[in-house]
Design a protein around this motif. Sequence first.
Motif, mmCIF file in Angstrom:
data_model
loop_
_atom_site.group_PDB
_atom_site.id
_atom_site.type_symbol
_atom_site.label_atom_id
_atom_site.label_comp_id
_atom_site.label_asym_id
_atom_site.label_seq_id
_atom_site.Cartn_x
_atom_site.Cartn_y
_atom_site.Cartn_z
ATOM 1 N N GLU A 1 -7.995 21.110 24.725
ATOM 2 C CA GLU A 1 -8.289 21.967 23.578
ATOM 3 C C GLU A 1 -7.533 23.289 23.677
ATOM 4 O O GLU A 1 -8.115 24.369 23.630
ATOM 5 C CB GLU A 1 -9.809 22.181 23.449
ATOM 6 N N GLU B 1 -20.620 30.310 24.006
ATOM 7 C CA GLU B 1 -20.070 29.173 23.265
ATOM 8 C C GLU B 1 -21.140 28.082 23.209
ATOM 9 O O GLU B 1 -21.680 27.679 24.244
ATOM 10 C CB GLU B 1 -18.800 28.664 23.950
ATOM 11 N N ARG B 2 -21.451 27.662 22.001
ATOM 12 C CA ARG B 2 -22.492 26.641 21.791
ATOM 13 C C ARG B 2 -23.849 27.095 22.333
ATOM 14 O O ARG B 2 -24.615 26.291 22.879
ATOM 15 C CB ARG B 2 -22.108 25.303 22.419
ATOM 16 N N ARG C 1 -12.202 19.353 35.155
ATOM 17 C CA ARG C 1 -12.810 18.602 34.052
ATOM 18 C C ARG C 1 -11.861 17.548 33.465
ATOM 19 O O ARG C 1 -10.657 17.767 33.397
ATOM 20 C CB ARG C 1 -13.273 19.564 32.959
ATOM 21 N N GLU D 1 -21.117 15.264 33.780
ATOM 22 C CA GLU D 1 -21.425 16.469 33.003
ATOM 23 C C GLU D 1 -22.295 16.097 31.807
ATOM 24 O O GLU D 1 -21.916 15.277 30.982
ATOM 25 C CB GLU D 1 -20.130 17.138 32.525
ATOM 26 N N HIS E 1 -20.925 22.766 13.798
ATOM 27 C CA HIS E 1 -21.536 21.473 14.140
ATOM 28 C C HIS E 1 -23.021 21.359 13.810
ATOM 29 O O HIS E 1 -23.699 20.496 14.349
ATOM 30 C CB HIS E 1 -21.310 21.121 15.633
ATOM 31 N N LYS F 1 -17.606 14.036 31.381
ATOM 32 C CA LYS F 1 -18.720 14.056 30.433
ATOM 33 C C LYS F 1 -19.387 12.690 30.375
ATOM 34 O O LYS F 1 -18.724 11.668 30.557
ATOM 35 C CB LYS F 1 -18.226 14.446 29.038
ATOM 36 N N LYS G 1 -10.932 23.905 33.213
ATOM 37 C CA LYS G 1 -10.619 23.162 31.990
ATOM 38 C C LYS G 1 -9.140 23.374 31.730
ATOM 39 O O LYS G 1 -8.729 24.471 31.347
ATOM 40 C CB LYS G 1 -11.462 23.693 30.823
ATOM 41 N N TRP H 1 -21.722 28.630 29.534
ATOM 42 C CA TRP H 1 -20.567 28.808 28.643
ATOM 43 C C TRP H 1 -20.598 30.231 28.065
ATOM 44 O O TRP H 1 -20.359 30.457 26.896
ATOM 45 C CB TRP H 1 -20.548 27.731 27.556
ATOM 46 N N PHE I 1 -12.101 16.343 30.385
ATOM 47 C CA PHE I 1 -12.192 16.394 28.916
ATOM 48 C C PHE I 1 -10.800 16.686 28.339
ATOM 49 O O PHE I 1 -10.539 17.736 27.773
ATOM 50 C CB PHE I 1 -13.197 17.484 28.545
ATOM 51 N N ASP J 1 -17.964 13.279 22.992
ATOM 52 C CA ASP J 1 -18.399 14.659 23.191
ATOM 53 C C ASP J 1 -19.890 14.839 22.930
ATOM 54 O O ASP J 1 -20.264 15.402 21.905
ATOM 55 C CB ASP J 1 -17.593 15.592 22.281
ATOM 56 N N GLU K 1 -25.713 21.091 21.230
ATOM 57 C CA GLU K 1 -24.653 21.252 20.238
ATOM 58 C C GLU K 1 -24.724 20.208 19.130
ATOM 59 O O GLU K 1 -24.663 20.542 17.949
ATOM 60 C CB GLU K 1 -23.289 21.186 20.942
ATOM 61 N N TYR K 2 -24.833 18.954 19.510
ATOM 62 C CA TYR K 2 -24.835 17.861 18.528
ATOM 63 C C TYR K 2 -26.214 17.224 18.383
ATOM 64 O O TYR K 2 -26.341 16.167 17.798
ATOM 65 C CB TYR K 2 -23.822 16.792 18.941
ATOM 66 N N VAL L 1 -16.024 27.627 30.350
ATOM 67 C CA VAL L 1 -14.838 26.868 30.766
ATOM 68 C C VAL L 1 -13.596 27.273 29.966
ATOM 69 O O VAL L 1 -12.478 27.094 30.444
ATOM 70 C CB VAL L 1 -15.071 25.345 30.632
ATOM 71 N N ASN L 2 -13.813 27.781 28.765
ATOM 72 C CA ASN L 2 -12.700 28.379 28.025
ATOM 73 C C ASN L 2 -12.576 29.822 28.505
ATOM 74 O O ASN L 2 -13.369 30.673 28.143
ATOM 75 C CB ASN L 2 -12.961 28.349 26.520
HETATM 76 C C1 GCU Z 1 -16.843 20.649 22.850
HETATM 77 C C2 GCU Z 1 -17.353 21.957 22.344
HETATM 78 C C3 GCU Z 1 -16.486 23.095 22.758
HETATM 79 C C4 GCU Z 1 -16.270 23.045 24.267
HETATM 80 C C5 GCU Z 1 -15.721 21.702 24.665
HETATM 81 C C6 GCU Z 1 -15.621 21.528 26.177
HETATM 82 O O1 GCU Z 1 -15.665 20.292 22.178
HETATM 83 O O2 GCU Z 1 -17.468 21.917 20.935
HETATM 84 O O3 GCU Z 1 -17.115 24.276 22.395
HETATM 85 O O4 GCU Z 1 -15.396 24.038 24.668
HETATM 86 O O5 GCU Z 1 -16.588 20.705 24.223
HETATM 87 O O6 GCU Z 1 -16.478 20.851 26.718
HETATM 88 O O7 GCU Z 1 -14.699 22.021 26.789
#
Ligand code: GCU
Length: 691
Positions: free
Chosen positions: A297, A170-171, A330, A398, A540, A371, A293, A162, A332, A376, A404-405, A212-213
């Motif tokens: 989101e 990210e994370r 994905r 996935e 988080h 996932k 993705k 990521w 998600f 999540d 993260e959590y 993925v973002n």
């Molecule tokens: C979670 C995570 C994000 C990530 C997202 C994903 O929400 O907090 O940072 O982008 O998962 O898996 O796309």
Amino acid sequence: IQAGYKAWLNYKRIEPGESNESPAAWCSRIAVNDKSSSVVMDSAVSELIRGIEAMLGRKPVIVSLEEAAAGEGGYLIIGTWDEGGALLDRTFDGQAHQAIGPEGYAIRTNRAERCIAIGAQTDAGVLYGVFAFLRLFGTGSAMDSLDLTDHPVNSLRMMNQWDNIDGSIERGYAGKSIFYADHEITTDHERVRDYARLLASTGINAIAINNVNVHQFETMFLTDRYLPAIAGLAAIFRAYGIKLFLSINYASPIEIGGLTTADPLDADVRQWWKEKAAEVYAAIPDFGGFLVKADSENRPGPFSYGRDHADGSNMLAEALLPYGGIVIWRCFVYNCKQDWRDRATDRARAAYDHFKPLDGRFMDNVILQVKNGPMDFQVREGVSPLFGAMEKTNLMIEFQITQEYTGQQRHLCYLVPQWKEVLDFETYAQGEGSTVKRVVDGSLYGNRHSGFAAVSNIGSDANWTGHLLAQANLYGYGRLAWNPELPAEQIAEEWIQQVFGACNKKLVQTILGMLMASWSIYESYTSPLGVGWMVNPDHHYGPNVDGYEYSKWGTYHFADLHGIGVDRTMKTGTGYTGQYQGPNVELYESVATCPDELLLFFHHVPYTHVLHSGKTVIQHIYDTHFEGVERAEQLKEAWASLNEGMDPSLFAQVADRLAEQAVHAREWRDIVNTYFYRKSGIPDARGRTIY
Ligand code: GCU
């Protein structure tokens, strides 16, 4: 080199007679099977030399097979087999070898020929065989009686980075990206190569190198601005049998293509992607494909054009098809602008509701990436009901290695036991034996493409993962993707022995105990009984019971003065339980049979509800939170007992984190306990301090 950098490829020196009977006798000369010559074979040979030299203190020499056979003493012979060749003969003594498959290997001590043979059908198989041999060597297997074959259960064993082009992750909890800095791709190929070595040694064979973002600059990865440097990274991974993938921006035709739409059914858009694919494959001939993705989101996707996810993914799959590329899409996908007042919408339902109706419409080079759970990556949640539900669709699972959590690599949380629970989950999709692992290895429905993906937990920190012990998750993920049957204890023990050495039994057992207890410890002082969340918004980290309660993210616990939990039943709740199959529907639907650890994931119950354990929900919350803090203290003490005999800098890295964890666990305990005491008014039966 700083402590921890070499991770499980540390290759500690083996003193003569310590754990192997004169291993040097087998390892001073290496014969490489002639016809095997490729970049991957070069890696296999150099890894073998490097490992042996480190463990024995003497560099082995490369000799021809004739020289090896003619000389005194033993030797290693490695390479790919040819029918009737010396290597095949030495590896199998005439036995069948076809079953091993393209990435499998065989290792065998052939006493008659005075050699250890490491053979495979492909150069990648040889590389895996070499790493396996070095692992056996380093963890004390007797060299004079090796006899094993192995092959990966899953065809795709993938890592998802990521990482962003600005160098952030990210994370990410272990420093900056090792791939990017300041909007450029790294020129530090050494570090990337070391990462490729670590991954290949666990069996990973694919990597998506960007988040993925996909933001503005990363969208340009598909252009001349970045492609040549990306091809350079692909070459590094190629030498370790790892295919490179890119995460792409669904709106690329607009953002970098000058088109006015990204509609998957638009002829210009389709043509644009075909030309893009041609350009990418011109730069990277063995490019893996795209990870996407979309409509998730706030990322763009086919929904904007009134199309669905089969339309969207198939359009990309068509562009990649001539080159053998695949689209990993994905699942998600959920409403991230939910009104918390709306009790009917359930985020847990979303992936199934979106994708189940599309089963059978995806091209064969599309894989849906799901996932492990429907929410999540929580410390505990149900298993995604999509596994087993998509009979005519390629699926992969996935996981999230990055914590993260689960404590963000400041708290210890060995995740392999959690992943194994998911993989062993019985979906009943084709009657008994329809476990998640059989869905994702492709055997349940006979899929051509399937496997594992996971979000990496590494960064520029010297020890890769920040928390040294979090390396076990990275290692464990690869080993589990290779073979989901491996016990969590075995994986942990392998990692410990390779990092710290195999001979200090107390040390190995102590760390093993810590790792195996850690998930349960983390769960006990954080969110109870599967309800999840209760973390500070955005980053988080740390407790905040109502942090997400009145938010738009669909992540609620619904605690009031009477009770807590999410009613996901068909009878009175969101109906999510109906997405499961066979006996699982009733198991979760009924409060009487729902397993304790998931009770609040599926049901809203009074605090006085009595669990199968015999405790009330409120007393369970108090007890686990008090115990969790005590057990976090015990982790700290267990580590302290290892002070003597351990590299001081390794020791300190972990001691610091465990000290932080113990303090922070108190924060969790007191905030959670106080919150529920104030809500319920019910005192702790044991009269402990609640603030
Ligand atoms: C979670 C995570 C994000 C990530 C997202 C994903 O929400 O907090 O940072 O982008 O998962 O898996 O796309």
